[in-house]
Enzyme design. Structure first.
Site, PDB file in Angstrom:
ATOM      1  N   CYS A   2       7.194 -17.476  58.312  1.00  0.00           N
ATOM      2  CA  CYS A   2       6.078 -18.270  58.798  1.00  0.00           C
ATOM      3  C   CYS A   2       6.231 -18.364  60.305  1.00  0.00           C
ATOM      4  O   CYS A   2       7.149 -19.014  60.801  1.00  0.00           O
ATOM      5  CB  CYS A   2       6.073 -19.664  58.170  1.00  0.00           C
ATOM      6  N   GLU A 114      -0.535 -14.368  58.608  1.00  0.00           N
ATOM      7  CA  GLU A 114       0.449 -13.292  58.504  1.00  0.00           C
ATOM      8  C   GLU A 114      -0.242 -11.996  58.885  1.00  0.00           C
ATOM      9  O   GLU A 114      -1.438 -11.810  58.623  1.00  0.00           O
ATOM     10  CB  GLU A 114       1.023 -13.215  57.084  1.00  0.00           C
TER      11      GLU A 114
END
Length: 271
Positions: A2, A114
């Site tokens: 993350c 992402e």
């Protein structure tokens, strides 16, 4: 992993959702659609209130800095490298094992970003026809629109260069726990592109479902095996992912337009 997420929920809504007992309105943060390492973020945690007569743990919403600085660190310079802690090893790493047992938190988010590099792009790079792959960002969020409650840890660090009582003498920092990305079908998949989260990236933040919030936040739970059992990932199929503008790749860009779903990837992504 993350490395960037969005957090635009109103603090009043988070206080109600997580049954927060203590929150200081002066710590209100502006909505942030491009949260990057070292920024201040909201964290839900339980600990006694400083200088209070009642020493019971109180559920609080605090503003922490994303990027954990271990208590034993001589300087905070490595914080940007400690934004994530792996669920598989968090209990044994020196920087994380103590907060894992007693200083756990929830980091509320809308979802996370992402970047995926398609097969065709990677092949061009290998052949030397492209110096650097161009990556397409995706936004990953609960399919039902609920808050993405990321499992986290927090830690205190004392800046010994400052005197007692200085407002910046103590740092409170945090890290997101990550796990293997889901390999099963997405709850809602884009019209074209990845069919699962693992198609986007091999890692993802560990999402805590509501029936696990209380146990995760409880600082009296210190048995390593019991805490590790809380790291089991939720059922698959709860998430959706969709392509968003490559503008999110620049940390200077920030606004709700970063979450707008594109009809298709801006960059060619071949799966």
């Amino acid at each position: 992993m993350c490395g960037r997420y969005a957090a635009s929920r109103r603090p009043e809504d988070l206080v109600g959702l997580f049954r927060v007992e203590k929150w200081e309105p002066e710590e209100t943060l502006a909505p942030d659609w491009n949260v990057a390492p070292t920024k201040e973020v909201y964290a839900i945690l339980e600990r006694p209130v400083k200088d209070a007569a009642d020493k019971r743990p109180v559920r609080q919403m605090r503003t922490l800095k994303w990027g954990l600085v271990p208590s034993f660190a001589k300087t905070p310079e490595g914080a940007a490298r400690m934004i994530n802690a792996r669920a598989e090893t968090v209990h044994e790493k020196p920087s994380f094992r103590r907060p894992f047992l007693t200083r756990r938190c929830i980091l509320p988010a809308d979802g996370y970003y992402e970047w995926v590099t398609g097969t065709g792009e990677r092949e061009l790079e290998v052949e030397g026809k492209k110096k650097r792959p161009r990556k397409q960002p995706y936004f990953v969020t609960p399919a039902d629109g609920s808050v993405f409650a990321m499992a986290g840890l927090y830690e205190f660090w004392r800046d010994r260069t400052l005197p007692d009582g200085h407002p910046q003498a103590w740092w409170v920092t945090c890290s997101v726990i990550t796990t293997d990305a889901e390999k099963g079908p997405l709850g809602v998949a884009p019209a074209e592109g990845p069919r699962s989260l693992s198609d986007i990236h091999p890692r993802m933040p560990l999402m805590l479902v509501p029936d696990r919030w209380d146990a995760w936040l409880d600082p009296s739970t210190t048995d390593p095996d019991e805490v590790r059992s809380l790291l089991a990932p939720p059922l698959e199929g709860l998430m959706r992912a969709y392509p968003v503008t490559t503008a999110v790749s620049n940390v200077r860009n920030n606004g709700p337009e970063l979450l707008e779903e594109l009809a298709g990837p801006e960059e060619p992504v071949l799966f």
